[in-house]
Design a protein around this motif. Structure first.
Motif, PDB file in Angstrom:
ATOM      1  N   GLY A 103       0.803  -1.212   0.000  1.00 55.56           N
ATOM      2  CA  GLY A 103       0.000   0.000   0.000  1.00 55.56           C
ATOM      3  C   GLY A 103       0.837   1.265   0.000  1.00 55.56           C
ATOM      4  O   GLY A 103       0.389   2.325  -0.457  1.00 55.56           O
ATOM      5  N   GLY A 104       2.080   1.172   0.496  1.00 54.87           N
ATOM      6  CA  GLY A 104       2.982   2.310   0.423  1.00 54.87           C
ATOM      7  C   GLY A 104       3.401   2.602  -1.002  1.00 54.87           C
ATOM      8  O   GLY A 104       3.554   3.772  -1.392  1.00 54.87           O
ATOM      9  N   TRP A 105       3.600   1.559  -1.791  1.00 55.00           N
ATOM     10  CA  TRP A 105       3.915   1.709  -3.217  1.00 55.00           C
ATOM     11  C   TRP A 105       2.707   2.276  -3.959  1.00 55.00           C
ATOM     12  O   TRP A 105       2.827   3.241  -4.729  1.00 55.00           O
ATOM     13  CB  TRP A 105       4.324   0.349  -3.779  1.00 55.00           C
ATOM     14  CG  TRP A 105       4.795   0.352  -5.202  1.00 55.00           C
ATOM     15  CD1 TRP A 105       4.877   1.413  -6.069  1.00 55.00           C
ATOM     16  CD2 TRP A 105       5.275  -0.783  -5.928  1.00 55.00           C
ATOM     17  NE1 TRP A 105       5.370   1.009  -7.286  1.00 55.00           N
ATOM     18  CE2 TRP A 105       5.628  -0.339  -7.223  1.00 55.00           C
ATOM     19  CE3 TRP A 105       5.437  -2.127  -5.617  1.00 55.00           C
ATOM     20  CZ2 TRP A 105       6.134  -1.192  -8.198  1.00 55.00           C
ATOM     21  CZ3 TRP A 105       5.939  -2.980  -6.584  1.00 55.00           C
ATOM     22  CH2 TRP A 105       6.285  -2.526  -7.862  1.00 55.00           C
ATOM     23  N   ILE A 106       1.540   1.695  -3.709  1.00 54.83           N
ATOM     24  CA  ILE A 106       0.318   2.199  -4.335  1.00 54.83           C
ATOM     25  C   ILE A 106       0.112   3.676  -3.990  1.00 54.83           C
ATOM     26  O   ILE A 106      -0.244   4.498  -4.855  1.00 54.83           O
ATOM     27  CB  ILE A 106      -0.903   1.376  -3.889  1.00 54.83           C
ATOM     28  CG1 ILE A 106      -0.734  -0.113  -4.246  1.00 54.83           C
ATOM     29  CG2 ILE A 106      -2.189   1.936  -4.506  1.00 54.83           C
ATOM     30  CD1 ILE A 106      -0.743  -0.443  -5.694  1.00 54.83           C
ATOM     31  N   SER A 107       0.364   4.041  -2.739  1.00 52.96           N
ATOM     32  CA  SER A 107       0.208   5.433  -2.316  1.00 52.96           C
ATOM     33  C   SER A 107       1.125   6.353  -3.113  1.00 52.96           C
ATOM     34  O   SER A 107       0.712   7.448  -3.529  1.00 52.96           O
ATOM     35  CB  SER A 107       0.512   5.568  -0.819  1.00 52.96           C
ATOM     36  OG  SER A 107      -0.411   4.852  -0.030  1.00 52.96           O
TER      37      SER A 107
END
Length: 247
Positions: A103-107
């Motif tokens: 989710g950090g990458w997606i963010s």
């Protein structure tokens, strides 16, 4: 368990979500690889948001949790599309993105695309570029050849059944790398990383810190915390970090 609402994306994927109404800026939780919106961190943030009267959104990417599709059909770019679609459809005004692991990458991808709709970022064991810098890097030549030939291999997981890793996931991940150029984040950023994380090396957190361009960016290491980052102390730090960003 309360039944989720559903949002249909332009690509025809049906995304399950739970939305808590409240004041803004809102908070959006973006889960990890093969995780879902019923995890400890998502539910703890939802409980905090309800108590604080804060708008909050949690959801499942396609192929995850209660959303449509098979996990093996998905990839980073499509999961980012899912996230953007549901955020734009059901939230109003600026949002603080809380990205756990993948989710950090997606963010990071969404922050590039959504502009002023993003009011802050909290990364929890954030794992940008993991398909290339961890998965692909660690495959031996036999595994790489099998992935190219058969389109899928299985990697062991500490969280249950082996992970199916597809050629589509690796190739799409390569098109969506975010640590190869500066990340503009002109808002408060808090990065949280456990020193006992066996899935995301602490150097990843340092690379992300170095790559972010912003005036209010902090990285906190928690000695002994693992990748789940979900014991009582870690959850308290997560909520404190979200409150700092909102303040």
């Amino acid at each position: 368990m309360v039944e989720p609402s559903f949002h249909d994306t332009a690509a025809g994927r049906r995304i399950a979500y739970h939305k808590t109404e409240g004041k803004g800026p809102g908070v959006v939780f973006l889960g990890g690889f093969k995780s879902d919106m019923e995890g400890t961190k998502a539910l703890a943030l939802e409980a905090w948001a309800k108590q604080a009267g804060r708008s909050f959104l949690r959801f499942d990417y396609s192929g995850h949790g209660q959303s449509s599709g098979a996990f093996t059909d998905g990839c980073i770019g499509e999961w980012a599309e899912d996230a953007r679609s549901v955020i734009e459809a059901v939230t109003k005004g600026p949002q603080v993105l809380v990205g756990s692991s993948m989710g950090g990458w997606i963010s990071a991808l969404l922050i590039r695309e959504l502009g002023k709709k993003c009011a802050g970022f909290v990364g929890v064991a954030a794992a940008p570029d993991f398909t290339e810098d961890s998965m692909w890097r660690d495959l031996n030549e036999i595994e790489r050849a099998k992935l190219k030939r058969e389109g899928q291999i299985f990697l062991p997981s500490d969280y249950g059944d082996p992970y199916p890793i597809t050629r589509k996931l690796i190739e799409d991940g390569r098109r969506n790398l975010v640590l190869r150029e500066p990340l503009q984040m002109p808002f408060p950023v808090r990065l949280l990383q456990g020193t006992a994380d066996a899935d995301v090396e602490r150097q990843v957190a340092l690379n992300l810190l170095d790559n972010i361009r912003g005036d209010d960016v902090r990285l906190t290491f928690v000695k002994g915390a693992d990748h789940r980052f979900s014991d009582e102390a870690c959850l308290a730090l997560l909520i404190q970090s979200v409150e700092e960003v909102l303040a």
